[in-house]
Design an enzyme around this catalytic site. Structure first.
Site, PDB file in Angstrom:
ATOM      1  N   ARG A 287       0.246  -1.012   0.026  1.00 49.70           N
ATOM      2  CA  ARG A 287       0.146   0.182   0.781  1.00 49.70           C
ATOM      3  C   ARG A 287       0.897   1.796  -0.295  1.00 49.70           C
ATOM      4  NH1 ARG A 287      -3.230  -2.818  -2.084  1.00 49.70           N
ATOM      5  NH2 ARG A 287      -5.520  -3.191  -1.230  1.00 49.70           N
ATOM      6  N   GLU A 316      -4.252   7.256  -5.003  1.00 49.19           N
ATOM      7  CA  GLU A 316      -4.588   6.371  -6.563  1.00 49.19           C
ATOM      8  C   GLU A 316      -5.897   7.187  -7.477  1.00 49.19           C
ATOM      9  OE1 GLU A 316      -4.818   2.400  -5.805  1.00 49.19           O
ATOM     10  OE2 GLU A 316      -2.067   2.652  -4.693  1.00 49.19           O
ATOM     11  N   HIS A 335      -1.285   0.104  -9.815  1.00 45.62           N
ATOM     12  CA  HIS A 335      -2.373  -0.873  -8.946  1.00 45.62           C
ATOM     13  C   HIS A 335      -2.654  -2.115 -10.270  1.00 45.62           C
ATOM     14  CE1 HIS A 335      -3.758  -0.886  -4.722  1.00 45.62           C
ATOM     15  NE2 HIS A 335      -3.953  -2.365  -5.302  1.00 45.62           N
TER      16      HIS A 335
END
Ligand SMILES: NC(=O)C1=CN([C@@H]2O[C@H](COP(=O)(O)OP(=O)(O)OC[C@H]3O[C@@H](n4cnc5c(N)ncnc54)[C@H](O)[C@@H]3O)[C@@H](O)[C@H]2O)C=CC1
Ligand SMILES: O=C(O)C(=O)COP(=O)(O)O
Length: 599
Positions: A287, A316, A335
């Site tokens: 993360r 994000e 991601h």
């Protein structure tokens, strides 16, 4: 005999004066819908979701792209609304029409979402591992179960970690961009070798251990830091568990694989970068928030960190022009850790099964905010779960006043060893029984402890270890409420608490003690408790009053202290007697007190 008192909840009691005895507990209020289904939930671990009864087809909102196999599974059981890219406001509007919500990492499931659901949302499914985008506290408070899909994307995330590690070491992304720009910079993109280098895996869980295994195959010396990981699991794959500082000080490469928690937030910061070897290279597929991103830019510019490869970011997508993303020695992916065809199909099926199971009351192993109870334990405990709730309901209905329901003692008598009986489910159901009749709060396994705590209800549990064969998990459960007066004085035991005790006989819960009086009445329908002078004809008199009123008596039992002294009669009735019949019972001269209790 031995006792232990493992659990206590304490805070001031906020008493809700509303008295509502209308809802009747049935097995289906704990296990909401029939357990039969074409696909059975995973037999590994299950937890009971005490959801509202779902008579109509439930609606599942899928807020982010989910694999087809998972959608197909959902559609067999529910109305499925696939609405991607909803704004927070749109999500809050839609959610009041949904029983379940499925998200990936791109949707914030905030407190507002639970508030806006109006109590309808019963399950949030996270199609992946990290649940940092779900407000777990709010979910628990609102009695909403959160499940995730923790296994299906492990290998994909580990492979992406290795892909970033190797690509970073050989400047693959930068060199590719350079060739595409028409350049041929062979000297500029000389890389570093992995073989013989030390890799520190931070967080030796599912992904971390798979990364470690693969890195060993690349000839790296792998160490790991994880305060909670078993050393033998690390040893089994030839990895040494080390302290945080030791990992930082000796690593040539650091790969992050811990969850984002208050303890791991910005765990890589100015201070910790300063402890690293000069020229260290960092991979993050966990993360973004575990790294202080401004500090990482400083460490890159200051020569501490040679390179970083990042799949995840604090925000994000990261804002346009982000210095870290644009840094020459940073490789960035959007991601993508879980984004393989295989992982997405796997995750979709894993989460669809968990959500459907939860809506049916047979949730698979992946509950995040509720205790998980092994399937076999659950099967064994089922009748005791019903007994627990009914004892709670009986006990609270006996309260007449005093200092409020604040202190409840639960005693479990069992021949099982203390660590061989998981009482969380029983405690939750007693809490449900105690709170629901006196409030409008819906209590289930998810929010039971929270609700008790909020109301200042302190529940202590005590185990009595009996001699004998531990065939059944429990011999009896006793519920005592201290510092209260009772509408039925005989329910107060010699030690001064309202006391009810029950057992399971032939699979059916029975009330076996009220105050100091032994009784035996099956806990079905409702109960009338009478105290009278023990004398012949009492059962007949009360029985005939009920018969005249067409109230069916299912059980009768008399418990007395000594012949011709006081006795307590427990009468099980299928129907609610009218006020006049209760008045007639109260008018029988030998009856000193009586109470009608709804189960
Ligand atoms: N980039 C992506 O697409 C993906 C990211 N992930 C993320 O990867 C991370 C790991 O996932 P899993 O391995 O499945 O989880 P896991 O729960 O199996 O492993 C996490 C490990 O971190 C350890 N840990 C917790 N606090 C720690 C601390 N302070 N220091 C060191 N270790 C600590 C735990 O003991 C556990 O062993 C999660 O953050 C998850 O969200 C997972 C899958 C895909
Ligand atoms: O499973 C995780 O924790 C992930 O980070 C994967 O996220 P995603 O489902 O790809 O949005």
């Amino acid at each position: 005999m031995a006792t232990s008192a493992p659990h206590a909840l304490r805070t001031p009691f906020l008493r809700n004066p509303t008295l509502s005895l209308s809802s009747k507990p049935t097995l289906s209020s704990v296990f909401p819908v029939s357990l039969s289904s074409r696909r059975r939930a995973s037999p590994r671990l299950v937890v009971v979701l005490s959801a509202a009864r779902l008579d109509a087809k439930p609606t599942v909102l899928v807020a982010e792209k989910l694999g087809e196999a998972g959608l197909d599974l959902l559609k067999e059981f529910a109305n499925v609304d696939c609405s991607y890219n909803l704004s927070p406001e749109e999500l809050c509007t839609k959610i009041s029409l949904c029983d379940a919500l499925i998200v990936r990492s791109g949707t914030k499931v905030s407190r507002e979402v639970f508030e806006s659901s109006g109590g309808r949302l019963k399950v949030v499914g996270r199609a992946g591992v990290g649940i940092d985008n779900v407000d777990l506290g709010a979910a628990t408070e609102f009695g909403c179960l959160v499940v995730n899909a923790p296994t299906a994307n492990t290998v994909a995330a580990a492979e992406h970690g290795i892909a970033l590690l190797t690509a970073m070491a050989r400047n693959v992304a930068q060199a590719d961009a350079s060739v595409k720009a028409g350049k041929w910079q062979r000297n500029k993109y000389v890389g570093v070798s992995l073989v013989g280098k030390t890799l520190a895996v931070m967080g030796f869980g599912k992904v971390g251990s798979e990364v470690a295994r693969r890195a060993k195959g690349l000839g790296m010396h792998v160490i790991a830091h994880d305060p909670y990981a078993p050393a033998d699991r690390a040893r089994a794959i030839g990895v040494e568990l080390v302290s945080f500082d030791e990992a930082l000080a000796s690593a040539d490469f650091i790969s992050l694989h811990m969850p984002l928690t208050p303890a791991t937030s910005k765990v890589l910061n100015d201070e910790t970068f300063a402890k690293m070897k000069k020229g260290v290279r960092i991979v993050n597929v966990a993360r973004g928030g575990v790294i202080d991103e401004d500090a990482l830019v400083r460490a890159l510019d200051g020569g501490i960190v040679a390179q970083a490869a990042l799949d995840v970011f604090t925000v994000e997508p990261p804002p346009q022009g982000n210095t870290l993303v644009l840094h020459e020695r940073v490789t960035a992916t959007p991601h993508l850790g879980a984004s393989t065809m295989e992982a997405q199909e796997g995750v979709a099926v894993e989460i669809a099964e968990a959500v459907v199971g939860a809506l049916k009351g047979e949730l698979a192993a992946t509950a995040v905010n509720a205790p998980m109870v092994p399937a076999e334990v659950l099967t064994e405990l089922k009748p005791y779960v019903v007994l627990a709730e009914k004892l709670g309901r009986l006990a609270v209905q006996l309260v007449a006043g005093g200092s409020g329901v604040k202190t409840v003692k639960v005693s479990y008598a069992s021949a099982r060893a203390p660590d061989d009986l998981d009482t969380r489910l029983l405690r939750a159901m007693i809490t449900k029984g105690l709170i629901e009749p006196i409030s409008d709060v819906f209590v289930n396994l998810v929010n039971a402890d929270f609700t008790a705590k909020q109301r200042g209800l302190r529940i202590t549990e005590e185990r009595t270890v009996l001699d004998g064969s531990p065939e059944s998990p429990l011999d009896s459960i006793q519920v005592q409420i201290a510092n209260v007066e009772s509408k039925f004085a005989s329910a107060i035991s010699e030690s001064g608490e309202i006391t009810v005790e029950g057992r399971v006989k032939d699979g059916v819960p029975h009330l076996t003690k009220v105050g100091s009086f032994e009784v035996d009445v099956s806990l079905e329908g409702s109960i009338i408790l009478c105290r009278q002078v023990d004398q012949p004809g009492m059962i007949g008199q009360v029985g005939s009053i009920l018969g005249e009123e067409n109230v069916n008596v299912s059980f009768m039992s008399v418990g007395r202290i000594a012949p011709r002294k006081q006795a307590v009669m427990a009468i099980g009735v299928d129907d609610q007697p009218s006020k006049s019949s209760l008045k007639r019972i109260g008018g029988v001269p030998a009856i000193e007190e009586f109470v009608f209790l709804k189960l």
